[in-house]
Enzyme design. Structure first.
Site, PDB file in Angstrom:
ATOM      1  N   LYS A 118     -10.350  45.016   9.576  1.00 29.58           N
ATOM      2  CA  LYS A 118     -10.072  44.900   8.142  1.00 29.58           C
ATOM      3  C   LYS A 118     -10.008  43.465   7.647  1.00 29.58           C
ATOM      4  O   LYS A 118      -9.479  42.580   8.284  1.00 29.58           O
ATOM      5  CB  LYS A 118      -8.725  45.568   7.803  1.00 29.58           C
ATOM      6  CG  LYS A 118      -8.672  47.065   7.980  1.00 29.58           C
ATOM      7  CD  LYS A 118      -9.468  47.840   6.944  1.00 29.58           C
ATOM      8  CE  LYS A 118      -8.919  47.735   5.541  1.00 29.58           C
ATOM      9  NZ  LYS A 118      -7.694  48.503   5.366  1.00 29.58           N
ATOM     10  N   GLU A 124      -5.913  41.977  -5.420  1.00 29.49           N
ATOM     11  CA  GLU A 124      -5.163  43.223  -5.647  1.00 29.49           C
ATOM     12  C   GLU A 124      -3.801  42.935  -6.294  1.00 29.49           C
ATOM     13  O   GLU A 124      -3.364  43.655  -7.191  1.00 29.49           O
ATOM     14  CB  GLU A 124      -4.958  43.975  -4.326  1.00 29.49           C
ATOM     15  CG  GLU A 124      -6.252  44.555  -3.783  1.00 29.49           C
ATOM     16  CD  GLU A 124      -6.067  45.216  -2.422  1.00 29.49           C
ATOM     17  OE1 GLU A 124      -4.949  45.633  -2.076  1.00 29.49           O
ATOM     18  OE2 GLU A 124      -7.060  45.300  -1.678  1.00 29.49           O
ATOM     19  N   HIS A 159     -21.553  51.180 -16.338  1.00 34.11           N
ATOM     20  CA  HIS A 159     -21.006  52.428 -15.743  1.00 34.11           C
ATOM     21  C   HIS A 159     -20.861  52.310 -14.231  1.00 34.11           C
ATOM     22  O   HIS A 159     -20.962  53.307 -13.524  1.00 34.11           O
ATOM     23  CB  HIS A 159     -21.900  53.636 -16.067  1.00 34.11           C
ATOM     24  CG  HIS A 159     -22.250  53.772 -17.512  1.00 34.11           C
ATOM     25  ND1 HIS A 159     -21.498  54.493 -18.405  1.00 34.11           N
ATOM     26  CD2 HIS A 159     -23.273  53.239 -18.230  1.00 34.11           C
ATOM     27  CE1 HIS A 159     -22.046  54.421 -19.609  1.00 34.11           C
ATOM     28  NE2 HIS A 159     -23.119  53.653 -19.529  1.00 34.11           N
ATOM     29  N   SER A 193      -5.278  43.645   8.874  1.00 38.16           N
ATOM     30  CA  SER A 193      -4.393  44.785   9.102  1.00 38.16           C
ATOM     31  C   SER A 193      -3.781  44.642  10.492  1.00 38.16           C
ATOM     32  O   SER A 193      -4.456  44.215  11.423  1.00 38.16           O
ATOM     33  CB  SER A 193      -5.195  46.075   9.013  1.00 38.16           C
ATOM     34  OG  SER A 193      -4.517  47.118   9.677  1.00 38.16           O
TER      35      SER A 193
END
Ligand code: ARG
Length: 460
Positions: A287, A294, A160, A281
């Site tokens: 970043k 992704e 979970h 970024s």
């Protein structure tokens, strides 16, 4: 460039095919990818035609020579397939006619584009299954290396998405090893159904010529021959199965991608991705993004879409061949390429990740995920499991409200909850003890992971 383009079926018609209709129906831009398979199939077919004396040896040699030259022309770009030729089969046939004249027409004795395209597709699938099998093997090798490196590194196991119990990181990597191993088995099993020759089914009903389909099957390295000519030209189950197998590989990759994205985030901080596989970024200098993971997660959606596309194309199609089936190629090619590229780049990125062992050691030592150890400790002291669970729950609540981690709770305090608790409770409140107290088959202990590594090594 081919001149005097003539469509293979034109003679029966009094008007030329409308140019827009031809543009709409042309598949050259997609099926040109199949030129090697197409030429291979044609050479096998004409070899058989000559052996059966359906065409002369000289004609067959001329045809084969011409086809080999066309393969080189397509390879080096001196022949550029034109959409006006309708499909890659016609591109090659028209070019052959330009090269050797009317004898080119003998190549298609006893063969239709229906069994031709089915043959090309099976040859293509065979090649892509081999590629994917290799890429899956590469991924499994990286995973096995990771399991060896991190067999005795302790991480959190989750259910979970909540920290559940400490486990060996090797155990985690081997879970993915098993998924990709099943993917490999699935493809290997599919190969049995793919490696069946449809050549010789002709349009769908067979031929009046004394063809020898068993011989073309042999020449093309197929294991067996179609049992039924209707099914041979209209079966696209193999494409459905293949895309489904690709979708399952992508599903596994996307789960893995999700772990990498979460674990490499500042909030988790378990995993470092090499700078060579991360992006930054342009605006926020701090970043470091897991874009490769992704993109793999995103591309999974494309492959699922392809599966729905092919299932829908085939739904309700009457026997036997229908032109709808031409639409099988974009989803097929896209699934094969996307899955192969995703597997390769993900394996490479994975090789270039490292677990942050110091941070993990610190986090796991102090965590509530050791609570199961207390419950099982109580069970070993003859407390019924349901009671043990309840007592442990109260200990956890006390730990949270008093800000004292489980290993730091004083013995006196433990005994308030149960008087069977003694000093040996602290032995099991160490993540390593927790991991290694697991005794069952295929569990997360160092010994079990070492045994799994041994077995996994044999598989590769
Ligand atoms: N381009 C066609 C396909 O991929 C080849 C078969 C054409 N057959 C036909 N009867 N029109 O399906």
């Amino acid at each position: 460039m081919s001149k005097n383009k003539e469509l293979l079926w034109q003679s029966r018609f009094s008007l030329p095919f409308d140019r827009d209709a031809l543009l709409f129906s042309s598949s050259v831009h997609v099926d040109k990818k199949l030129y090697r398979e197409d030429i291979r199939g044609s050479i096998a077919h004409v070899t058989m035609l000559a052996e059966e004396q359906i065409v002369s040896r000289e004609d067959a040699e001329q045809i084969t020579g011409g086809l080999r030259e066309i393969e080189v022309e397509l390879e080096n770009g001196s022949l550029v397939p034109q959409w006006e030729d309708e499909d890659i089969h016609t591109v090659i046939e028209n070019r052959l006619k330009e090269k050797i004249g009317t004898v080119a027409g003998k190549l298609h004795s006893g063969r239709s584009r229906n069994d031709q395209v089915a043959t090309d597709t099976r040859l293509y699938l065979r090649g892509r299954i081999t590629d994917l099998d290799e890429a899956l093997g590469g991924m499994m090798k990286v995973l096995l290396d990771k399991a060896r490196t991190y067999g005795e590194t302790i991480i959190f196991g989750y259910t979970h998405l909540q920290r559940a119990q400490p486990i060996s990181a090797g155990h985690y990597y081997l879970a993915y090893f098993n998924m990709f191993n099943r993917d490999r088995q699935r493809l290997c099993d599919l190969l049995k159904r793919v490696n069946v020759s449809p050549l010789g089914a002709a349009a769908f009903a067979g031929s009046t010529l004394p063809l020898n389909p068993a011989r073309t099957a042999e020449l093309l390295g197929f294991d067996s021959l179609f049992p039924n000519s209707i099914d041979a030209v209209s079966d696209r189950d193999i494409i459905i199965e293949f895309i489904s197998a690709c979708a399952t590989v992508m599903m596994h990759l996307s789960r893995f991608a999700e772990d990498v994205i979460l674990w490499s985030s500042y909030e988790f901080g378990y995993l470092e991705i090499s700078d060579a596989f991360a992006t930054g970024s342009s605006l926020m200098p701090q970043k470091k993004n897991a874009d490769i993971a992704e993109l793999v997660r995103g591309k999974t959606g494309r492959v699922y879409g392809n599966l729905m596309t092919i299932l829908t194309i085939m739904k309700g199609l009457p026997l036997s061949y229908n032109r709808d089936m031409q639409e099988d190629k974009p989803p097929l090619f896209d699934s094969a390429e996307t899955t192969l590229q995703s597997l390769k780049i993900f394996s490479k990125m994975l090789e270039n990740t490292a677990l942050k062992e110091d941070r993990l050691a610190k986090l796991t030592a102090e965590d509530l995920s050791l609570a199961t150890e207390i419950a099982e400790y109580l069970v070993r002291k003859q407390v019924p499991f349901r009671d043990a669970h309840r007592i442990t729950g109260k200990i956890v609540t006390w730990s949270i409200s008093n800000g004292v981690t489980l290993p730091k709770i004083p013995l006196g305090q433990f005994r308030e909850f149960s008087d069977v608790i003694e000093n040996d409770i602290y032995d099991c409140l160490k993540p390593e003890a927790s991991v290694n107290s697991k005794k069952t088959h295929g569990s997360c202990s160092f010994a079990s992971v070492a045994a799994q590594i041994e077995e996994a090594g044999k598989l590769l």
